[in-house]
Write a protein that holds these residues in place. Structure first.
Motif, short mmCIF file in Angstrom:
data_model
loop_
_atom_site.label_atom_id
_atom_site.label_comp_id
_atom_site.label_asym_id
_atom_site.label_seq_id
_atom_site.Cartn_x
_atom_site.Cartn_y
_atom_site.Cartn_z
N ASN A 68 -38.56 -7.56 4.04
CA ASN A 68 -37.74 -7.02 4.89
C ASN A 68 -37.17 -5.61 4.15
O ASN A 68 -37.25 -4.55 4.97
N VAL A 69 -37.00 -5.48 2.91
CA VAL A 69 -36.45 -4.29 2.44
C VAL A 69 -37.52 -3.28 2.33
O VAL A 69 -37.66 -1.96 2.66
N THR A 70 -38.75 -4.05 1.82
CA THR A 70 -39.74 -2.77 1.41
C THR A 70 -40.71 -2.49 2.69
O THR A 70 -41.37 -1.65 2.68
N ASN A 71 -40.79 -3.47 3.51
CA ASN A 71 -41.56 -3.52 4.63
C ASN A 71 -43.08 -3.74 4.24
O ASN A 71 -43.85 -3.27 4.85
N LEU A 72 -43.17 -4.39 3.17
CA LEU A 72 -44.64 -4.71 2.56
C LEU A 72 -44.93 -6.16 2.71
O LEU A 72 -44.19 -6.93 2.68
N TRP A 73 -46.29 -6.47 2.56
CA TRP A 73 -46.53 -7.81 2.56
C TRP A 73 -46.65 -7.96 1.07
O TRP A 73 -47.40 -7.30 0.32
N LEU A 74 -46.00 -9.01 0.62
CA LEU A 74 -46.03 -9.31 -1.11
C LEU A 74 -46.09 -10.79 -1.28
O LEU A 74 -46.00 -11.55 -0.55
N LEU A 75 -46.23 -11.25 -2.71
CA LEU A 75 -46.13 -12.49 -2.88
C LEU A 75 -44.71 -12.92 -2.99
O LEU A 75 -43.75 -11.88 -3.23
N PRO A 76 -44.38 -14.23 -2.85
CA PRO A 76 -43.01 -14.54 -3.09
C PRO A 76 -42.59 -14.33 -4.30
O PRO A 76 -43.34 -14.39 -5.15
N GLY A 77 -41.13 -13.89 -4.54
CA GLY A 77 -40.69 -13.86 -5.89
C GLY A 77 -39.36 -13.08 -5.86
O GLY A 77 -39.14 -12.87 -4.62
N GLY A 78 -38.63 -12.67 -6.86
CA GLY A 78 -37.56 -12.07 -7.00
C GLY A 78 -36.69 -12.25 -8.23
O GLY A 78 -37.46 -12.45 -9.32
N HIS A 79 -35.43 -11.74 -8.22
CA HIS A 79 -34.64 -11.51 -9.43
C HIS A 79 -34.48 -13.07 -10.03
O HIS A 79 -34.40 -14.04 -9.23
N LEU A 80 -34.11 -13.27 -11.47
CA LEU A 80 -33.83 -14.37 -11.92
C LEU A 80 -32.46 -14.66 -11.56
O LEU A 80 -31.45 -13.63 -11.20
N GLU A 81 -32.00 -15.95 -11.74
CA GLU A 81 -30.68 -16.33 -11.35
C GLU A 81 -29.96 -16.98 -12.72
O GLU A 81 -30.82 -17.65 -13.32
N PRO A 82 -28.87 -17.13 -12.93
CA PRO A 82 -28.37 -17.80 -13.88
C PRO A 82 -28.55 -19.32 -14.08
O PRO A 82 -28.54 -19.89 -15.10
N SER A 83 -28.66 -19.68 -13.03
CA SER A 83 -29.08 -21.14 -12.96
C SER A 83 -30.53 -21.79 -13.40
O SER A 83 -30.75 -22.78 -13.63
N ASP A 84 -31.43 -20.60 -13.48
CA ASP A 84 -32.75 -20.57 -13.98
C ASP A 84 -32.89 -21.03 -15.42
O ASP A 84 -32.25 -20.32 -16.24
N GLU A 85 -33.61 -22.06 -15.72
CA GLU A 85 -33.48 -22.54 -17.11
C GLU A 85 -34.89 -21.91 -17.75
O GLU A 85 -35.01 -21.78 -18.93
N THR A 86 -35.96 -21.62 -16.74
CA THR A 86 -37.19 -21.18 -17.40
C THR A 86 -37.82 -20.20 -16.29
O THR A 86 -37.33 -20.22 -15.04
N LEU A 87 -38.72 -19.42 -16.60
CA LEU A 87 -39.37 -18.45 -15.66
C LEU A 87 -40.24 -19.29 -14.67
O LEU A 87 -40.14 -18.59 -13.58
N LEU A 88 -40.83 -20.25 -15.26
CA LEU A 88 -41.54 -21.26 -14.13
C LEU A 88 -40.76 -21.54 -13.05
O LEU A 88 -40.97 -21.35 -12.14
N GLN A 89 -39.52 -22.15 -13.58
CA GLN A 89 -38.34 -22.66 -12.51
C GLN A 89 -37.98 -21.66 -11.63
O GLN A 89 -37.65 -21.69 -10.37
N ALA A 90 -37.54 -20.51 -12.22
CA ALA A 90 -37.30 -19.23 -11.34
C ALA A 90 -38.27 -19.02 -10.08
O ALA A 90 -38.09 -18.67 -8.93
N SER A 91 -39.56 -18.97 -10.62
CA SER A 91 -40.67 -18.80 -9.74
C SER A 91 -40.72 -19.85 -8.77
O SER A 91 -40.86 -19.58 -7.53
N GLY A 92 -40.71 -20.94 -9.15
CA GLY A 92 -40.39 -22.00 -8.07
C GLY A 92 -39.34 -22.05 -7.01
O GLY A 92 -39.54 -22.26 -5.97
#
Length: 203
Positions: A68-92
């Motif tokens: 919505n913000v960029t008005n572009l078609w992108l791959l899913p994803g975003g910023h990390l959260e404190p609850s994320d324990e690994t980068l893979l988990q954040a991606s999932g």
């Protein structure tokens, strides 16, 4: 435990082992970590880590979301959260949140990113964010499921697209190679080889 600098270092080391040609591009990430910058925080400038998901469906197409913000078609994803324990988990987590596909229906291809993309982000005065860089750790996933309920405050649509429609040639080639390797292994073993599902925080 939140994602640590050591975890990011270890992930980068594993990535460079598989893709030594990218070492120079990601040296900036190593430099910021060595300087003590917290790459897990979106407030960190001149750049910080994000997590992206390359989701391949049963027919070999890749899921894209309309942001919505960029008005572009992108791959899913975003910023990390404190609850994320690994980068893979954040991606999932980002994948599940944005697409509504339950985590038990998605399987990671590897614990090592398929691609680490360094790209510029424009300043966002509304959020008091200066221009900066994103260090996007992109992991490959497989699924036989279709899109569920979208995270409509961030995503307005979703579409499965052929691999050859991906504009980044490096990413396009790596996805195609990974799928060919998986299909070859599947033919030898009689099934699609899948890594263990990733745990979401709190599970």
């Amino acid at each position: 435990m939140p994602i640590t600098a050591d975890h990011i270092r270890a992930t980068l080391a594993a990535y460079v082992d598989q893709h030594p040609e990218d070492k120079h591009e990601i040296d900036v990430v190593h430099g910021l970590i060595d300087d003590g910058d917290d790459l897990t925080s979106r407030k960190t400038s001149p750049g910080h880590a994000t997590a992206g998901a390359i989701l391949v469906g049963h027919d070999g197409r890749v899921l894209h979301i309309h942001h919505n913000v960029t008005n572009l078609w992108l791959l899913p994803g975003g910023h990390l959260e404190p609850s994320d324990e690994t980068l893979l988990q954040a991606s999932g987590r980002e994948l599940t949140e944005e697409t509504g596909i339950p985590p038990h229906l998605v399987t990671p291809h590897s614990e090592v990113p398929l691609h680490v993309d360094v790209h510029p982000i424009d300043a966002n005065p509304a959020k008091d964010e200066p221009a900066h860089q994103h260090f996007d750790f992109r992991f490959l996933f497989r699924t036989t499921a279709d899109v569920g309920d979208l995270q409509t405050e961030e995503v307005s649509d979703a579409a499965w697209r052929n691999v050859d429609e991906i504009t980044d040639p490096k990413l396009r080639d790596r996805i195609a190679t990974a799928l060919l390797d998986a299909d070859s292994d599947a033919a030898m073993n009689g099934q699609l080889p899948l890594a263990d599902p990733w745990p979401l925080a709190g599970e």
